[in-house]
Design a protein around this motif. Structure first.
Motif, mmCIF file in Angstrom:
data_model
loop_
_atom_site.group_PDB
_atom_site.id
_atom_site.type_symbol
_atom_site.label_atom_id
_atom_site.label_comp_id
_atom_site.label_asym_id
_atom_site.label_seq_id
_atom_site.Cartn_x
_atom_site.Cartn_y
_atom_site.Cartn_z
ATOM 1 N N UNK A 236 8.139 -9.263 -13.440
ATOM 2 C CA UNK A 236 6.756 -8.958 -13.824
ATOM 3 C C UNK A 236 5.774 -9.860 -13.075
ATOM 4 N N UNK A 237 6.156 -11.114 -12.859
ATOM 5 C CA UNK A 237 5.302 -12.034 -12.105
ATOM 6 C C UNK A 237 5.153 -11.535 -10.667
ATOM 7 N N UNK A 238 6.272 -11.136 -10.060
ATOM 8 C CA UNK A 238 6.250 -10.675 -8.662
ATOM 9 C C UNK A 238 5.429 -9.404 -8.509
ATOM 10 N N UNK A 239 5.607 -8.466 -9.439
ATOM 11 C CA UNK A 239 4.821 -7.227 -9.398
ATOM 12 C C UNK A 239 3.335 -7.523 -9.589
ATOM 13 N N UNK A 240 3.021 -8.421 -10.499
ATOM 14 C CA UNK A 240 1.625 -8.787 -10.744
ATOM 15 C C UNK A 240 1.001 -9.436 -9.521
ATOM 16 N N UNK A 241 1.748 -10.311 -8.874
ATOM 17 C CA UNK A 241 1.267 -10.966 -7.658
ATOM 18 C C UNK A 241 0.905 -9.933 -6.597
ATOM 19 N N UNK A 242 1.785 -8.977 -6.380
ATOM 20 C CA UNK A 242 1.512 -7.903 -5.416
ATOM 21 C C UNK A 242 0.243 -7.155 -5.773
ATOM 22 N N UNK A 243 0.160 -6.736 -7.024
ATOM 23 C CA UNK A 243 -0.955 -5.901 -7.443
ATOM 24 C C UNK A 243 -2.286 -6.645 -7.395
ATOM 25 N N UNK A 244 -2.283 -7.904 -7.739
ATOM 26 C CA UNK A 244 -3.524 -8.684 -7.666
ATOM 27 C C UNK A 244 -4.017 -8.733 -6.231
ATOM 28 N N UNK A 245 -3.124 -9.082 -5.299
ATOM 29 C CA UNK A 245 -3.531 -9.186 -3.901
ATOM 30 C C UNK A 245 -3.933 -7.833 -3.308
ATOM 31 N N UNK A 246 -3.146 -6.801 -3.589
ATOM 32 C CA UNK A 246 -3.444 -5.482 -3.027
ATOM 33 C C UNK A 246 -4.745 -4.911 -3.583
ATOM 34 N N UNK A 247 -4.966 -5.065 -4.871
ATOM 35 C CA UNK A 247 -6.183 -4.519 -5.475
ATOM 36 C C UNK A 247 -7.408 -5.361 -5.150
ATOM 37 N N UNK A 248 -7.262 -6.688 -5.112
ATOM 38 C CA UNK A 248 -8.396 -7.564 -4.803
ATOM 39 C C UNK A 248 -8.900 -7.356 -3.378
ATOM 40 N N UNK A 249 -7.987 -7.023 -2.466
ATOM 41 C CA UNK A 249 -8.391 -6.803 -1.073
ATOM 42 C C UNK A 249 -8.793 -5.353 -0.812
ATOM 43 N N UNK A 250 -8.575 -4.483 -1.777
ATOM 44 C CA UNK A 250 -8.921 -3.076 -1.592
ATOM 45 C C UNK A 250 -7.881 -2.294 -0.811
ATOM 46 N N UNK A 251 -6.739 -2.896 -0.568
ATOM 47 C CA UNK A 251 -5.673 -2.218 0.173
ATOM 48 C C UNK A 251 -4.882 -1.290 -0.735
ATOM 49 N N UNK A 252 -4.745 -1.665 -1.988
ATOM 50 C CA UNK A 252 -3.948 -0.875 -2.928
ATOM 51 C C UNK A 252 -4.778 -0.375 -4.083
ATOM 52 N N UNK A 253 -4.137 0.452 -4.867
ATOM 53 C CA UNK A 253 -4.741 1.008 -6.069
ATOM 54 C C UNK A 253 -3.884 0.607 -7.262
ATOM 55 N N UNK A 254 -4.449 0.622 -8.458
ATOM 56 C CA UNK A 254 -3.660 0.264 -9.632
ATOM 57 C C UNK A 254 -2.418 1.151 -9.767
ATOM 58 N N UNK A 255 -1.285 0.579 -10.167
ATOM 59 C CA UNK A 255 -0.022 1.319 -10.232
ATOM 60 C C UNK A 255 -0.077 2.593 -11.070
ATOM 61 N N UNK A 256 -0.890 2.604 -12.118
ATOM 62 C CA UNK A 256 -0.944 3.800 -12.959
ATOM 63 C C UNK A 256 -1.523 5.006 -12.219
ATOM 64 N N UNK A 257 -2.117 4.761 -11.032
ATOM 65 C CA UNK A 257 -2.661 5.877 -10.256
ATOM 66 C C UNK A 257 -1.681 6.365 -9.182
ATOM 67 N N UNK A 258 -0.560 5.684 -9.030
ATOM 68 C CA UNK A 258 0.403 6.033 -7.991
ATOM 69 C C UNK A 258 1.222 7.253 -8.385
#
Length: 173
Positions: free
Chosen positions: A95-117
């Motif tokens: 959960x920590x690793x997934x959260x780390x990914x999502x924080x960086x991806x969403x904060x930079x605008x590269x990714x979208x929240x997982x619930x939208x995938x």
């Protein structure tokens, strides 16, 4: 403990990232899924490097992939050195690793929240990050075990569970 946990975590996380990479490449051969350039794009945005359209430089992708894996491994090593070891600790670390990914991806605008995938993408990501977390955990636990039981394990040895009537352990030497 912290100094030891840092080097152990960097090693553990790098091994976990390597195991995850092997798993990803095997999965890509089976599913035909293309390489992801999300790690490179995140690093480029963090460092304010100009992005190119299309595939990103492999070196940038690998730097982020392994760098993030190694650095996150320090958290798992801290857990192991504190006495949080085994599959439950690795599941918590996933959960920590997934959260780390999502924080960086969403904060930079590269990714979208997982619930939208799309569900398939979500399952693949969860699988690969879990492989990383458990591989990292195996190495972190083995390295931490060389130093004996952690404070949490010693505390549990006095009386298992979360007990308010078991005082703190005396400082270790």
């Amino acid at each position: 403990m912290v100094k030891r946990a840092v080097w152990q975590g960097l090693v553990s996380g790098a091994v976990g990232a390597a195991v995850m990479t092997v798993g990803e490449k095997l999965e890509q051969r089976v599913t035909g899924r293309p390489d992801s350039y999300v790690p490179a794009r995140v690093l480029e945005r963090l460092l304010r490097i100009r992005e190119r359209p299309g595939p990103q430089p492999r070196a940038v992708n690998l730097a982020m992939h392994y760098g993030q894996g190694a650095l996150a491994g320090v958290v798992r090593s801290l857990m192991a050195n504190a006495g949080m070891r085994g599959p439950v600790a690795s599941a918590l670390f996933a959960a920590v690793r997934l959260s780390n990914d999502q924080i960086l991806e969403n904060a930079t605008g590269v990714g979208a929240p997982p619930q939208t995938w799309p569900r398939r993408e979500l399952v693949v990501d969860l699988l690969h990050k879990s492989v990383y977390a458990f591989a990292t955990g195996l190495v972190a636990d083995a390295l931490a075990a060389r130093g004996g039981p952690g404070p949490g394990q010693r505390h549990a040895g006095l009386r298992p569970g979360r007990r308010s009537d078991v005082g703190p352990l005396p400082p270790s030497r």
